[in-house]
Design an enzyme around this catalytic site. Structure first.
Site, short mmCIF file in Angstrom:
data_model
loop_
_atom_site.label_atom_id
_atom_site.label_comp_id
_atom_site.label_asym_id
_atom_site.label_seq_id
_atom_site.Cartn_x
_atom_site.Cartn_y
_atom_site.Cartn_z
N TYR A 63 5.78 2.29 -4.15
CA TYR A 63 5.47 2.55 -5.57
C TYR A 63 6.53 3.44 -6.19
CZ TYR A 63 3.12 4.95 -9.47
OH TYR A 63 2.82 5.51 -10.68
N LEU A 89 0.80 -1.22 0.00
CA LEU A 89 0.00 0.00 0.00
C LEU A 89 0.83 1.28 0.00
CD1 LEU A 89 -2.87 -0.72 2.56
CD2 LEU A 89 -2.97 -0.81 0.07
N SER A 90 2.11 1.18 0.27
CA SER A 90 2.93 2.38 0.46
C SER A 90 3.17 3.15 -0.84
CB SER A 90 4.28 2.01 1.07
OG SER A 90 5.15 3.12 1.05
N PRO A 91 2.91 4.46 -0.84
CA PRO A 91 3.25 5.24 -2.04
C PRO A 91 4.75 5.29 -2.26
CG PRO A 91 2.66 6.71 -0.23
CD PRO A 91 2.33 5.31 0.22
N TYR A 92 5.52 5.17 -1.19
CA TYR A 92 6.97 5.23 -1.33
C TYR A 92 7.53 3.93 -1.92
CZ TYR A 92 6.28 9.38 1.45
OH TYR A 92 5.84 10.60 1.89
#
Length: 202
Positions: free
Chosen positions: A16, A11-14
């Site tokens: 991604y 789930l982490s944008p980082y």
């Protein structure tokens, strides 16, 4: 051969924003990359961190600025407030665990592409990565058998829980987090340091 243990939540944008760089760094330095998806909120609770909803407004505001800057720097489209987030990270995590096990047995497919596919679905395409159809699409796009969704439930659940225990014991406290022996690197903005360490320059 050096080994990079990669702890993260899908789930982490980082995660991604890290893209496929961890795999590229591993390949460039002749290192093995192992993936350890885990429950980040449970990790935060054990190590003094806070879930996003519980953070002070100033921290949440800074996060939005950082996501804007880092996504531009990485050249990746990122919606900072996707409608389908947060969602349950377990199903996609189980699928990734199953895909890694399949790779260990000689299956084709690319784990870095799979993980990045989950991130792109969540942060650029506004898709719910807890949905079976989305997970199967990501598996197929990464060259894996989409049936992994069905065959990896038990292994996924057991490994997902074990990853949290191992991460806590090893001093991991965030995501993405990379461990090489006793050396630790937290955040996608430390990937250059990871690369330098593996090359012997740092």
């Amino acid at each position: 051969m050096a080994r990079i243990d990669y702890y993260f939540t899908v789930l982490s944008p980082y995660v991604y924003l890290a893209g496929t760089r961890p795999a590229e760094i591993a390949a460039r330095n002749g290192a093995e990359l192992r993936y350890f998806p885990l429950d980040a909120n449970a990790l935060f609770a054990r190590t003094g961190g806070l879930a996003l909803k519980d953070r002070h407004e100033s921290r949440r505001a800074y996060r939005l600025q950082e996501l804007r800057r880092q996504s531009k720097k990485a050249g990746l489209v990122l919606n900072p407030a996707p409608a389908r987030w947060p969602t349950n990270p377990a199903p996609a995590s189980y699928a990734l665990i199953g895909a890694q096990a399949a790779k260990d047995k000689g299956a084709t497919g690319d784990l870095a592409t799979l993980l990045h596919g989950f991130g792109r679905a969540a942060w650029a395409e506004d898709r719910d990565i807890a949905e079976d159809s989305v997970i199967r699409d990501c598996l197929t796009a990464a060259g894996f058998d989409p049936g992994i969704v069905d065959s990896s439930l038990l292994l996924g659940a057991e490994t997902y829980a074990a990853n949290l225990e191992e991460a806590t014991a090893r001093g991991v406290f965030g995501a993405p987090f990379f461990v090489v022996g006793e050396e630790m690197f937290w955040g996608q903005d430390r990937l250059d340091d990871l690369d330098l360490h593996l090359s012997g320059a740092l």
